[in-house]
Design a protein around this motif. Structure first.
Motif, PDB file in Angstrom:
ATOM      1  N   ASP A  20      -6.715   0.710  -8.859  1.00 20.31           N
ATOM      2  CA  ASP A  20      -6.129   0.890 -10.189  1.00 20.31           C
ATOM      3  C   ASP A  20      -5.087   2.003 -10.204  1.00 20.31           C
ATOM      4  OD1 ASP A  20      -7.679  -1.143 -11.235  1.00 20.31           O
ATOM      5  OD2 ASP A  20      -9.268   0.227 -11.929  1.00 20.31           O
ATOM      6  N   SER A  21      -5.319   3.033  -9.413  1.00 18.95           N
ATOM      7  CA  SER A  21      -4.404   4.173  -9.397  1.00 18.95           C
ATOM      8  C   SER A  21      -3.104   3.889  -8.653  1.00 18.95           C
ATOM      9  CB  SER A  21      -5.085   5.399  -8.782  1.00 18.95           C
ATOM     10  OG  SER A  21      -5.493   5.111  -7.455  1.00 18.95           O
ATOM     11  N   VAL A  22      -3.041   2.790  -7.928  1.00 16.74           N
ATOM     12  CA  VAL A  22      -1.837   2.443  -7.167  1.00 16.74           C
ATOM     13  C   VAL A  22      -1.194   1.200  -7.751  1.00 16.74           C
ATOM     14  CG1 VAL A  22      -0.913   1.801  -4.910  1.00 16.74           C
ATOM     15  CG2 VAL A  22      -2.729   3.512  -5.066  1.00 16.74           C
ATOM     16  N   GLY A  23      -1.873   0.081  -7.707  1.00 19.91           N
ATOM     17  CA  GLY A  23      -1.336  -1.170  -8.224  1.00 19.91           C
ATOM     18  C   GLY A  23      -0.313  -1.780  -7.288  1.00 19.91           C
ATOM     19  N   ASP A  24       0.009  -3.041  -7.548  1.00 19.82           N
ATOM     20  CA  ASP A  24       0.944  -3.733  -6.663  1.00 19.82           C
ATOM     21  C   ASP A  24       2.385  -3.666  -7.135  1.00 19.82           C
ATOM     22  OD1 ASP A  24       0.838  -5.439  -8.811  1.00 19.82           O
ATOM     23  OD2 ASP A  24       0.143  -7.177  -7.666  1.00 19.82           O
ATOM     24  N   ASP A  25       2.629  -2.922  -8.211  1.00 14.95           N
ATOM     25  CA  ASP A  25       4.001  -2.812  -8.698  1.00 14.95           C
ATOM     26  C   ASP A  25       4.675  -1.498  -8.299  1.00 14.95           C
ATOM     27  OD1 ASP A  25       2.390  -1.250 -10.308  1.00 14.95           O
ATOM     28  OD2 ASP A  25       3.445  -1.747 -12.157  1.00 14.95           O
ATOM     29  N   GLN A  26       3.982  -0.680  -7.524  1.00 16.88           N
ATOM     30  CA  GLN A  26       4.530   0.604  -7.083  1.00 16.88           C
ATOM     31  C   GLN A  26       5.364   0.416  -5.821  1.00 16.88           C
ATOM     32  OE1 GLN A  26       4.159   3.590  -8.785  1.00 16.88           O
ATOM     33  NE2 GLN A  26       3.294   2.224 -10.314  1.00 16.88           N
ATOM     34  N   PRO A  27       6.507   1.105  -5.737  1.00 19.01           N
ATOM     35  CA  PRO A  27       7.300   1.020  -4.493  1.00 19.01           C
ATOM     36  C   PRO A  27       6.557   1.675  -3.334  1.00 19.01           C
ATOM     37  CG  PRO A  27       8.209   2.678  -5.972  1.00 19.01           C
ATOM     38  CD  PRO A  27       7.099   1.994  -6.719  1.00 19.01           C
ATOM     39  N   VAL A  28       6.846   1.195  -2.139  1.00 19.12           N
ATOM     40  CA  VAL A  28       6.150   1.658  -0.943  1.00 19.12           C
ATOM     41  C   VAL A  28       7.159   2.182   0.069  1.00 19.12           C
ATOM     42  CG1 VAL A  28       4.678   0.951   0.997  1.00 19.12           C
ATOM     43  CG2 VAL A  28       4.297  -0.027  -1.283  1.00 19.12           C
ATOM     44  N   GLY A  29       6.855   3.340   0.643  1.00 19.86           N
ATOM     45  CA  GLY A  29       7.683   3.899   1.698  1.00 19.86           C
ATOM     46  C   GLY A  29       6.877   4.032   2.977  1.00 19.86           C
ATOM     47  N   TYR A  30       7.581   4.195   4.078  1.00 25.71           N
ATOM     48  CA  TYR A  30       6.920   4.390   5.374  1.00 25.71           C
ATOM     49  C   TYR A  30       7.553   5.595   6.051  1.00 25.71           C
ATOM     50  CZ  TYR A  30       5.091   3.835  10.031  1.00 25.71           C
ATOM     51  OH  TYR A  30       4.444   4.072  11.226  1.00 25.71           O
ATOM     52  N   TYR A  31       6.702   6.473   6.618  1.00 26.45           N
ATOM     53  CA  TYR A  31       7.150   7.637   7.375  1.00 26.45           C
ATOM     54  C   TYR A  31       6.504   7.579   8.751  1.00 26.45           C
ATOM     55  CZ  TYR A  31       7.880  12.485   8.767  1.00 26.45           C
ATOM     56  OH  TYR A  31       8.259  13.619   9.441  1.00 26.45           O
ATOM     57  N   GLY A  32       7.336   7.580   9.799  1.00 27.16           N
ATOM     58  CA  GLY A  32       6.784   7.577  11.142  1.00 27.16           C
ATOM     59  C   GLY A  32       7.780   8.079  12.163  1.00 27.16           C
ATOM     60  N   LEU A  33       7.359   9.062  12.922  1.00 24.12           N
ATOM     61  CA  LEU A  33       8.166   9.592  14.009  1.00 24.12           C
ATOM     62  C   LEU A  33       7.431   9.363  15.322  1.00 24.12           C
ATOM     63  CD1 LEU A  33       9.286  13.042  12.494  1.00 24.12           C
ATOM     64  CD2 LEU A  33      10.449  10.838  12.366  1.00 24.12           C
ATOM     65  N   SER A  34       8.182   9.272  16.397  1.00 31.80           N
ATOM     66  CA  SER A  34       7.644   9.078  17.732  1.00 31.80           C
ATOM     67  C   SER A  34       6.898   7.746  17.783  1.00 31.80           C
ATOM     68  CB  SER A  34       6.767  10.271  18.124  1.00 31.80           C
ATOM     69  OG  SER A  34       6.493  10.272  19.500  1.00 31.80           O
ATOM     70  N   GLN A  35       5.635   7.735  18.169  1.00 32.03           N
ATOM     71  CA  GLN A  35       4.896   6.469  18.204  1.00 32.03           C
ATOM     72  C   GLN A  35       4.786   5.852  16.818  1.00 32.03           C
ATOM     73  OE1 GLN A  35       1.260   7.640  20.218  1.00 32.03           O
ATOM     74  NE2 GLN A  35       2.017   6.786  22.147  1.00 32.03           N
ATOM     75  N   GLY A  36       4.703   6.691  15.790  1.00 32.33           N
ATOM     76  CA  GLY A  36       4.695   6.191  14.416  1.00 32.33           C
ATOM     77  C   GLY A  36       6.025   5.554  14.041  1.00 32.33           C
ATOM     78  N   GLY A  37       7.100   6.017  14.659  1.00 33.04           N
ATOM     79  CA  GLY A  37       8.413   5.405  14.440  1.00 33.04           C
ATOM     80  C   GLY A  37       8.519   4.057  15.124  1.00 33.04           C
ATOM     81  N   GLU A  38       7.967   3.981  16.331  1.00 35.45           N
ATOM     82  CA  GLU A  38       7.986   2.712  17.064  1.00 35.45           C
ATOM     83  C   GLU A  38       7.197   1.654  16.301  1.00 35.45           C
ATOM     84  OE1 GLU A  38       6.163   0.815  21.134  1.00 35.45           O
ATOM     85  OE2 GLU A  38       6.773   2.920  21.178  1.00 35.45           O
TER      86      GLU A  38
END
Length: 136
Positions: A20-38
């Motif tokens: 409920d606190s997030v919902g499916d209408d919220q924009p989503v971002g991704y942060y990843g460097l190194s292996q997280g970037g790959e």
């Protein structure tokens, strides 16, 4: 291995969007460097719910096909003296990104010496592209 993690991340995103606190209408971002970037390049290339990404510290040229499918805004971090990701390889990957809005943040130093101000930059990037809590 990174490609095997993409479905796990998508399942996690499904579960988060059911809260409920997030919902499916919220924009989503991704942060990843190194292996997280790959892993992030593979995920962002296939996941339409992600609308902005901070990636970097990777120079795997074999990811260029995936990178070409990324069309969302990207902030890309490069360490100029990164012994594990040669500068020319990182630049090929950055150039391959299909996004019309991509920014390269190049800093002196090794792989493990990303300046702390890059975190502040990432926060501003996400606030600009995802909005901030309570904004209209």
């Amino acid at each position: 291995m990174a490609s095997q993690l993409v479905p796990d991340w998508q399942t996690t995103l499904d579960a988060l969007q059911k809260l409920d606190s997030v919902g499916d209408d919220q924009p989503v971002g991704y942060y990843g460097l190194s292996q997280g970037g790959e892993m992030g390049i593979r995920l962002v290339a296939t996941e339409p719910r992600i609308t902005a990404a901070v990636l970097g510290l990777i120079g795997s040229e074999w990811l260029t096909d995936d990178a070409a499918r990324i069309t969302i805004p990207v902030e890309f971090v490069l360490q100029l003296d990164d012994e594990g990701s040669p500068r020319d390889s990182v630049m090929k990957l950055f150039d391959a990104l299909g996004s019309t809005e991509k920014t390269l943040h190049a800093n002196p130093g090794s792989h493990y010496r990303v300046p702390s101000f890059e975190i502040d930059s990432s926060v501003r990037f996400f606030a600009r592209h995802l909005g901030t809590a309570g904004s209209s």
